[in-house]
Design an enzyme around this catalytic site. Sequence first.
Site, PDB file in Angstrom:
ATOM      1  N   ASP A 132      -0.256   5.026   0.838  1.00 44.20           N
ATOM      2  CA  ASP A 132      -0.528   6.082   1.806  1.00 44.20           C
ATOM      3  C   ASP A 132      -0.333   5.614   3.245  1.00 44.20           C
ATOM      4  O   ASP A 132      -0.986   4.682   3.705  1.00 44.20           O
ATOM      5  CB  ASP A 132      -1.955   6.598   1.627  1.00 44.20           C
ATOM      6  CG  ASP A 132      -2.155   7.262   0.273  1.00 44.20           C
ATOM      7  OD1 ASP A 132      -1.145   7.541  -0.401  1.00 44.20           O
ATOM      8  OD2 ASP A 132      -3.310   7.498  -0.110  1.00 44.20           O
ATOM      9  N   ASP A 184       0.865  -1.172   0.000  1.00 46.00           N
ATOM     10  CA  ASP A 184       0.000   0.000   0.000  1.00 46.00           C
ATOM     11  C   ASP A 184       0.910   1.234   0.000  1.00 46.00           C
ATOM     12  O   ASP A 184       2.079   1.152   0.366  1.00 46.00           O
ATOM     13  CB  ASP A 184      -0.884  -0.032   1.248  1.00 46.00           C
ATOM     14  CG  ASP A 184      -1.673   1.245   1.450  1.00 46.00           C
ATOM     15  OD1 ASP A 184      -2.374   1.672   0.506  1.00 46.00           O
ATOM     16  OD2 ASP A 184      -1.566   1.829   2.543  1.00 46.00           O
ATOM     17  N   ASP A 225      -9.809  25.033  -2.540  1.00 44.42           N
ATOM     18  CA  ASP A 225      -9.650  23.593  -2.734  1.00 44.42           C
ATOM     19  C   ASP A 225      -8.468  23.069  -1.941  1.00 44.42           C
ATOM     20  O   ASP A 225      -8.518  21.984  -1.353  1.00 44.42           O
ATOM     21  CB  ASP A 225      -9.462  23.276  -4.216  1.00 44.42           C
ATOM     22  CG  ASP A 225     -10.720  23.530  -5.033  1.00 44.42           C
ATOM     23  OD1 ASP A 225     -11.810  23.363  -4.483  1.00 44.42           O
ATOM     24  OD2 ASP A 225     -10.585  23.908  -6.217  1.00 44.42           O
TER      25      ASP A 225
END
Length: 331
Positions: free
Chosen positions: A88, A86, A114
Amino acid sequence: MPERSKVDRSGFVAGRFGEFPVRWSEQLARFPRSPFGPSEEELRANLAGEASADAALSLHADELAAEPGEDSPEIPRDLTAAAFFDVDNTMVQGASIVHFARGLAARKYFKTSDLVDVAWKQVKFRVTGKENSSDMASGKEKALSFIAGRPTAELTALGEEIYDEIIADKIWPGTRALAQMHLDAGQQVWLVTATPVELAQVIAKRLGLTGALGTVAESVDGRFTGRLVGDILHGLGKAHAVRTLAVREGLNLKRCTAYSDSHNDVPMLSLVGTAVAINPDSDLREVAKNRGWEIRDFRTGRKAAKIGVPTALALGAAGGAVAAAVTRKRG
């Protein structure tokens, strides 16, 4: 990058990633539904997984063609074992897509509002260590609106710049060392992430890994349409992507290893012979303890808990099956 796809009259995208519906919701409605069959969410996850495996292998082949291996002796290849990481909070500190967003904001691709929204979501992610479904949905909408109509090559080029500026310094050294251990054992090493596959491939390339399984955004004639193939690569989608790649590469999943920080990745971790929880959230830590999985935590200076069969021992056992002289190239 070469042209990826063309739309035929039946409403499907036919290209190097296979053949996928241009409008998934419309195509899904044509299939008869059984109350005992897979849900729409599962169908989307399966499609996302298959698309990710197609894209990963295709991008890996492109890398090999563009940068052929050197003439120096290669490490003997272990053809049936691989490692899946993985990204993150496992390989990268924080959320990779947020780091990319920061780089895009600096280039005026995003509004300040944003960026503030993305920053707040990163704070929640770093504090809790968990992914939030509503945050993911919001992020997906913003990301798709951003890439719609843009060339696929542009996203890759931006990814390379932003990796060098921001992400390179956020790689967990301990996780990188684990990946290198698998490479030194002659095994393939793949990233598995919800991040767009083009960006995930940049990270894999910079780290010298085999390739990356990531979310596939639909493209036509080299430009993004603003739609996904299936859905974000997440949960069951990751597991299906790993399973699909294993079949196509001839891997024995019992000899493979998977690493993640998130309880959402239990389906992927459960597929392989050796599962390792890296910087785990509280739910994954509990699962790892109950199932005897190894736990490694690089977030503090304390010695990581060793629960279950240590990865190094698993690799040592796997090494005995490595072929003596196999010439398959590593990405």
